[in-house]
Design an enzyme around this catalytic site. Structure first.
Site, mmCIF file in Angstrom:
data_model
loop_
_atom_site.group_PDB
_atom_site.id
_atom_site.type_symbol
_atom_site.label_atom_id
_atom_site.label_comp_id
_atom_site.label_asym_id
_atom_site.label_seq_id
_atom_site.Cartn_x
_atom_site.Cartn_y
_atom_site.Cartn_z
ATOM 1 N N LYS A 1 0.831 -1.216 0.000
ATOM 2 C CA LYS A 1 0.000 0.000 0.000
ATOM 3 C C LYS A 1 0.866 1.267 0.000
ATOM 4 O O LYS A 1 2.071 1.200 0.225
ATOM 5 C CB LYS A 1 -0.966 -0.029 1.185
ATOM 6 C CG LYS A 1 -1.845 -1.289 1.229
ATOM 7 C CD LYS A 1 -2.849 -1.355 0.084
ATOM 8 C CE LYS A 1 -3.350 -2.753 -0.239
ATOM 9 N NZ LYS A 1 -4.270 -3.372 0.662
HETATM 10 C C1 LIG Z 1 -5.320 -4.483 0.977
HETATM 11 C C2 LIG Z 1 -6.783 -4.380 0.849
HETATM 12 C C3 LIG Z 1 -7.642 -4.668 1.923
HETATM 13 C C4 LIG Z 1 -7.187 -5.313 3.203
HETATM 14 O O1 LIG Z 1 -6.216 -4.654 3.906
HETATM 15 P P1 LIG Z 1 -5.270 -5.482 4.917
HETATM 16 O O2 LIG Z 1 -4.574 -4.395 5.676
HETATM 17 O O3 LIG Z 1 -4.339 -6.301 4.083
HETATM 18 O O4 LIG Z 1 -6.125 -6.298 5.784
HETATM 19 C C5 LIG Z 1 -8.989 -4.421 1.767
HETATM 20 N N1 LIG Z 1 -9.485 -3.961 0.613
HETATM 21 C C6 LIG Z 1 -8.704 -3.698 -0.452
HETATM 22 C C7 LIG Z 1 -9.326 -3.171 -1.698
HETATM 23 C C8 LIG Z 1 -7.336 -3.923 -0.368
HETATM 24 O O5 LIG Z 1 -6.568 -3.702 -1.452
#
Ligand SMILES: *Cc1c(COP(=O)(O)O)cnc(C)c1O
Length: 388
Positions: free
Chosen positions: A186
């Protein structure tokens, strides 16, 4: 073209010396789990988003779970969400005994088709979870309008949207809750972690209780000088808190996210111009309303030849790719459990079989983009040859 020697991954975290120093400082401080660093990170993140409150959690998934619980989502409730999203949201809905109801997406931006929302609402619908796909904001105004009229909660999945703005407002500032993720791919990362922004004081309080065993006060205040070590639990909670080790990294990342996102934008613009003349690719589109893009992902759609061949062609040239995402309504358990209740999602299926995320991260060089573009041209060029 000459094949590069080193592998270019599709994502790589950008952790600077300042962040390493911040983490080391916490390691030497005598307090490692949620404490003063986490409280400061929450305050800084809330300010960054223009949100009244920010609640730090162990992942975006944990944040979504807590929100669904806090909103009282349970057996038989229907939650509307795009199928073009990560499975974690659909998993949380399913684990609570609720039912995911999917809306189609726009092929160009991959965001949910907000015009398709109303037709999917029934008397059991409780909430809608739009996603700001790849960092481009979805059209929130019509979604919020329909939700207000029909009494639905809106939860923004902002996992891709640290730094995204919709019509001049940062994602997270809109009044309804938003969930951010700090997973390593991210825009900012803490290794793992998440944040929920909320404006409602009671919801903020509920999330904090659910996050930490249902215990009223922060442990670091209880154990600190002047605190009393006793506690009560009025209702059971989970163990989804963030650590101060992670929060220190997060504070450093947040201080640099503007610069990191600007670098992502430069790279994305370079991709857009160098891929424009490559036949066989549909490039990411942007919406007609004002926005700021976080450029979390650069997603192309392969419209010539099989996608697998494109991906393996890039891999042979030492380039990594991602697929964001296989449509949720086609995942095997979702088909088995909810398949009969779903309508047709033609744009999601068209996009879902074609999407490929190309390398995009702040540490990439301009020449890396040029290399990927040249590789894409070569791979797709050979895909056109008869029998090739
Ligand atoms: C990464 C992601 C999540 C989940 O986040 P985590 O921190 O990995 O639990 C949820 N929705 C989307 C669209 C994502 O890309």
């Amino acid at each position: 073209m000459d094949k590069r020697d080193d592998f270019l991954p599709f994502s790589r975290p950008d952790v600077g010396e300042d962040e390493i120093a911040r983490v080391v400082k916490v390691l030497r401080s005598g307090w490692l789990t949620a404490g003063p660093e986490t409280a400061s990170f929450e305050g800084e993140f809330a300010k960054f988003c223009g949100a009244p409150h920010a609640v730090a959690v162990s992942s975006g998934t944990a944040g979504m779970h807590l929100l669904l619980l806090a909103l009282g989502i349970g057996a038989g409730d229907e939650i509307i969400t795009p199928s073009m999203t990560f499975a974690s949201t659909v998993n949380q809905i399913s684990l609570l005994g609720a039912v995911p109801v999917f809306v189609d997406c726009d092929y160009g931006t991959l965001n949910m088709d907000s015009g398709a929302l109303e037709a999917r609402i029934t008397s059991r619908t409780k909430a809608v979870i739009p996603v700001h796909f790849a960092g481009v904001p979805c059209d929130l105004d019509p979604i919020r309008k329909v939700a207000r009229q029909r009494g639905l909660a809106v939860i923004e999945d902002a996992a891709h949207a640290v730094g995204t703005e919709y019509r001049g407002a940062p994602v997270g500032s809109g009044g309804n809750p938003a969930v951010f993720s700090f997973h390593p791919i991210k825009n900012i990362t803490l290794g793992e972690g998440g944040m929920v922004t909320v404006s409602d004081d009671a919801l903020d309080h509920k999330l904090r209780l659910l996050r930490f065993h249902g215990i009223e006060r922060d442990a670091w205040k209880r154990y600190g000088k002047g605190g009393t070590p006793d506690y009560d639990v009025a209702a059971p909670g989970y163990k989804y808190n963030l650590t101060d080790i992670q929060a220190a990294l997060g504070r450093g990342q947040l201080a640099r996210v503007g610069a990191m996102n600007r670098r992502r934008r430069v790279l994305a613009e370079r991709y857009l111009s160098s891929l424009a003349s490559v036949p066989g690719l549909d490039l990411p589109e942007v919406p007609p309303y004002p926005f700021v893009h976080s450029w979390h992902l650069f997603i192309v759609k392969v419209n010539k030849g099989p996608r697998d061949r494109f991906i393996s062609g890039l891999k042979e040239r030492n380039i990594g790719c991602g697929v964001h995402f296989p449509p949720c309504h086609l995942l095997s358990y979702v088909r088995e459990k909810f398949g009969k209740r779903q309508g047709k999602l033609p744009e999601t299926e068209r996009a879902g079989s074609r999407v490929v995320s190309l390398p995009l991260f702040p540490g990439m060089k301009d020449e890396d983009v040029d290399y990927v573009a040249a590789a894409a041209r070569e791979v797709l060029g050979s895909a056109a040859e008869p029998g090739g």
